[in-house]
Design a protein around this motif. Structure first.
Motif, short mmCIF file in Angstrom:
data_model
loop_
_atom_site.label_atom_id
_atom_site.label_comp_id
_atom_site.label_asym_id
_atom_site.label_seq_id
_atom_site.Cartn_x
_atom_site.Cartn_y
_atom_site.Cartn_z
N TYR A 133 -3.72 12.47 -2.13
CA TYR A 133 -5.17 12.38 -2.26
C TYR A 133 -5.81 13.40 -1.32
CZ TYR A 133 -3.69 8.04 -4.37
OH TYR A 133 -3.05 7.12 -5.15
N THR A 143 6.11 17.13 0.03
CA THR A 143 6.59 16.35 1.17
C THR A 143 7.54 17.20 1.98
OG1 THR A 143 8.35 15.45 -0.20
CG2 THR A 143 6.32 14.15 -0.01
N THR A 181 -1.63 7.72 4.24
CA THR A 181 -1.89 9.08 4.73
C THR A 181 -3.37 9.42 4.63
OG1 THR A 181 0.34 9.79 4.12
CG2 THR A 181 -1.29 11.53 4.44
N GLY A 201 -0.80 14.61 1.78
CA GLY A 201 -0.64 13.52 0.83
C GLY A 201 -1.26 13.85 -0.52
N MET A 236 0.85 -1.18 0.00
CA MET A 236 0.00 0.00 0.00
C MET A 236 0.90 1.24 0.00
SD MET A 236 -3.21 0.92 2.54
CE MET A 236 -3.68 -0.79 2.66
N SER A 237 0.56 2.21 -0.82
CA SER A 237 1.40 3.40 -0.94
C SER A 237 1.26 4.31 0.28
CB SER A 237 1.05 4.18 -2.21
OG SER A 237 -0.14 4.91 -2.01
N ASN A 238 2.28 5.13 0.48
CA ASN A 238 2.24 6.10 1.58
C ASN A 238 1.08 7.07 1.44
OD1 ASN A 238 4.41 5.01 2.91
ND2 ASN A 238 5.88 6.49 2.11
N ASN A 239 0.71 7.42 0.21
CA ASN A 239 -0.41 8.34 0.02
C ASN A 239 -1.73 7.72 0.44
OD1 ASN A 239 0.79 10.78 -0.95
ND2 ASN A 239 1.37 9.62 -2.77
N VAL A 240 -1.90 6.43 0.22
CA VAL A 240 -3.12 5.74 0.67
C VAL A 240 -3.12 5.66 2.19
CG1 VAL A 240 -4.36 3.54 0.66
CG2 VAL A 240 -3.41 4.44 -1.47
#
Length: 145
Positions: A133, A144, A7, A131, A1-5
């Motif tokens: 999204y 970032t 977050t 993030g 799972m990505s860091n953006n998800v």
């Protein structure tokens, strides 16, 4: 799972408490106004409505990722302030048994620790941003740390 998800999930989870608490204060201010008055602060009903508006607005901002770096710092300060003012000092309810007051004080300290812990989460959110999204990202304000 990505860091953006991750977050995004964190923002959703961090927003719920303030959205629901703010809505509750705005629709039924009596208990919070009593707590504020009990802490010795003036204009308890007005402060309840101000706190409710603040909590609802900042909770929604975290949820959608709007101005998260600023809102994160505001919520961190709010959490520490409310933790110290409302949850750090002992509570003594007249006519309650000593054991009941002890239980209330234990729960009150847990709320203090919750506030301090949340302050850390909001500082991390303020530092790392909303993030990809988020409304901040759509506005070009996401970067970032």
């Amino acid at each position: 799972m990505s860091n953006n998800v991750i977050t995004l999930i964190a923002r959703i989870l961090l927003s719920f408490m303030f959205i629901f608490a703010g809505f509750g204060k705005l629709t039924d201010p009596a208990s919070t106004a009593g707590m504020i008055a009990g802490a010795g602060l003036p204009a308890s009903t007005a402060l309840t409505y101000l706190a409710g508006l603040f909590e609802l607005a900042t909770g929604l901002a975290v949820l959608v990722g709007f101005q998260v770096r600023i809102v994160g710092w505001l919520l961190a300060v709010f959490c520490v302030f409310t933790g110290v003012v409302f949850h750090l000092s002992p509570v003594n309810v007249p006519d309650f048994p000593a054991a009941a007051n002890g239980w209330i004080n234990a729960l009150n300290f847990v709320n203090f620790m919750k506030n301090v812990t949340l302050a850390g989460a909001y500082i991390m959110l303020a530092t790392n941003g909303a993030g990809a999204y988020s409304l901040d990202a759509r506005r070009g304000a996401y970067a970032t740390a």
